[in-house]
Scaffold this active site. Structure first.
Site, PDB file in Angstrom:
ATOM      1  N   SER A 157       0.740  -1.381  -0.073  1.00 30.11           N
ATOM      2  CA  SER A 157       0.185   0.206   0.200  1.00 30.11           C
ATOM      3  C   SER A 157       0.971   0.701   0.312  1.00 30.11           C
ATOM      4  O   SER A 157       2.050   1.415   0.389  1.00 30.11           O
ATOM      5  CB  SER A 157      -0.522   0.373   1.414  1.00 30.11           C
ATOM      6  OG  SER A 157      -1.674   1.411   1.103  1.00 30.11           O
ATOM      7  N   TYR A 170      -2.148  -1.140  10.627  1.00 31.39           N
ATOM      8  CA  TYR A 170      -2.638  -1.306   9.218  1.00 31.39           C
ATOM      9  C   TYR A 170      -1.293  -1.148   8.612  1.00 31.39           C
ATOM     10  O   TYR A 170      -0.718  -1.381   7.892  1.00 31.39           O
ATOM     11  CB  TYR A 170      -3.718  -0.140   8.125  1.00 31.39           C
ATOM     12  CG  TYR A 170      -3.719  -0.568   7.077  1.00 31.39           C
ATOM     13  CD1 TYR A 170      -4.508  -1.635   6.303  1.00 31.39           C
ATOM     14  CD2 TYR A 170      -3.354   0.339   5.327  1.00 31.39           C
ATOM     15  CE1 TYR A 170      -4.231  -2.056   4.715  1.00 31.39           C
ATOM     16  CE2 TYR A 170      -3.459   0.695   4.569  1.00 31.39           C
ATOM     17  CZ  TYR A 170      -3.560  -0.990   4.018  1.00 31.39           C
ATOM     18  OH  TYR A 170      -3.875  -0.481   2.520  1.00 31.39           O
TER      19      TYR A 170
END
Length: 273
Positions: A157, A170
């Site tokens: 990501s 995350y």
């Protein structure tokens, strides 16, 4: 150009929808057969968007078959290493080989730092990081056994290069995926296996469904000065799954045969500052 993956087989996780489906269909159109897995069921309670459903995995199967390619699909949680190994073993037995791995499955759970519970932290790390490790462990031995080399693509990501505000767990998990990519590249290079990580910014998928928008807005209210940390340079704020799939296809193909241990950002420039 077509047939860039003729005769190859790709193992893709999180394939029921979104980016995973886009990777499966894109690779099938270029000649690859597909081994697909997805949890296709309830995600942890900390996830504020809709879970994938079995019928979505069935739709992915149909879309791949419409390209004329074969697909072996299973409902498997990437936290289940034995289940992943069984799915890959069965797929290789039917399709004959394995050349490509796309570790795509993952979750996001926006939460202000001091509101993340121990259980939530563990769930995000277990799915995003351990699930990615499990995926490589289940598939890489088959690529090695084939003796032809191959390509492993880990979907990290923008948060794996910079950060994602209000997602400490995350961000930690995706930085770990970035590290996995480098470490696997070093050790698997002797087998002519390339390992790279891909780092999308916002992508138009079901991850934005349900209460995701509401929860993100609530976290932003806690510290508004972080709102614009991921502002892109290009006049496009959100990518489509197919945009990511194009880059993943390139990494899977021989066109990138000397590219390994790299981090490829698809984020419109948002991680460059």
């Amino acid at each position: 150009m077509s047939g860039r993956l003729d005769g190859k087989v790709a193992f893709i996780t999180g394939a029921a929808r979104g980016q995973g489906r886009a990777h499966a269909v894109r690779m099938a159109r270029e000649g690859a057969d597909i081994i697909a897995v997805d949890i296709a069921g309830k995600l942890p309670a900390c996830v504020p968007y809709e879970s994938a459903r079995p019928e979505q995995l069935e739709e992915t199967i149909s879309l791949v078959q419409q390209t004329g390619r074969r697909i072996c699909a299973s409902v498997v949680d990437t936290r289940d290493l034995d289940g992943l190994r069984e799915a890959v073993d069965d797929g290789v037995k039917e399709l004959g080989r394995l050349d490509i791995i796309v570790a795509n499955a993952g979750i996001a759970a926006p939460r202000v730092w001091d509101q993340i519970s121990v259980g939530e932290f563990r769930e995000v790390l277990d799915i995003n990081t351990t699930g990615t490790w499990n995926t490589v462990m289940a598939g890489a031995p088959h690529i090695i056994a084939g003796g032809r080399g191959g390509s492993i693509i880990l979907i990290s990501s923008a948060a794996g290069l910079k950060l994602q505000p209000f997602m400490v767990h995350y961000t930690a998990s995706k930085h770990a995926v970035t590290g996995l990519g480098k470490a696997f590249a070093a050790e698997l290079g002797r087998y002519s296996i390339r390992v790279n990580s891909v780092h999308p910014g916002p992508v138009n998928t079901d991850m934005g469904s349900g209460d995701m928008g509401k929860v993100i807005a609530e976290t932003l209210e806690s510290n508004p000065q972080l709102t614009h940390m991921m502002t892109p340079f290009l006049p496009v704020w959100m990518a489509e799954p197919e945009d990511v799939a194009d880059t993943v296809l390139w990494l899977a193909s021989d066109e990138s045969r000397l590219v390994t241990a790299m981090q490829i950002a698809i984020d419109q420039g948002s991680t460059s500052y």
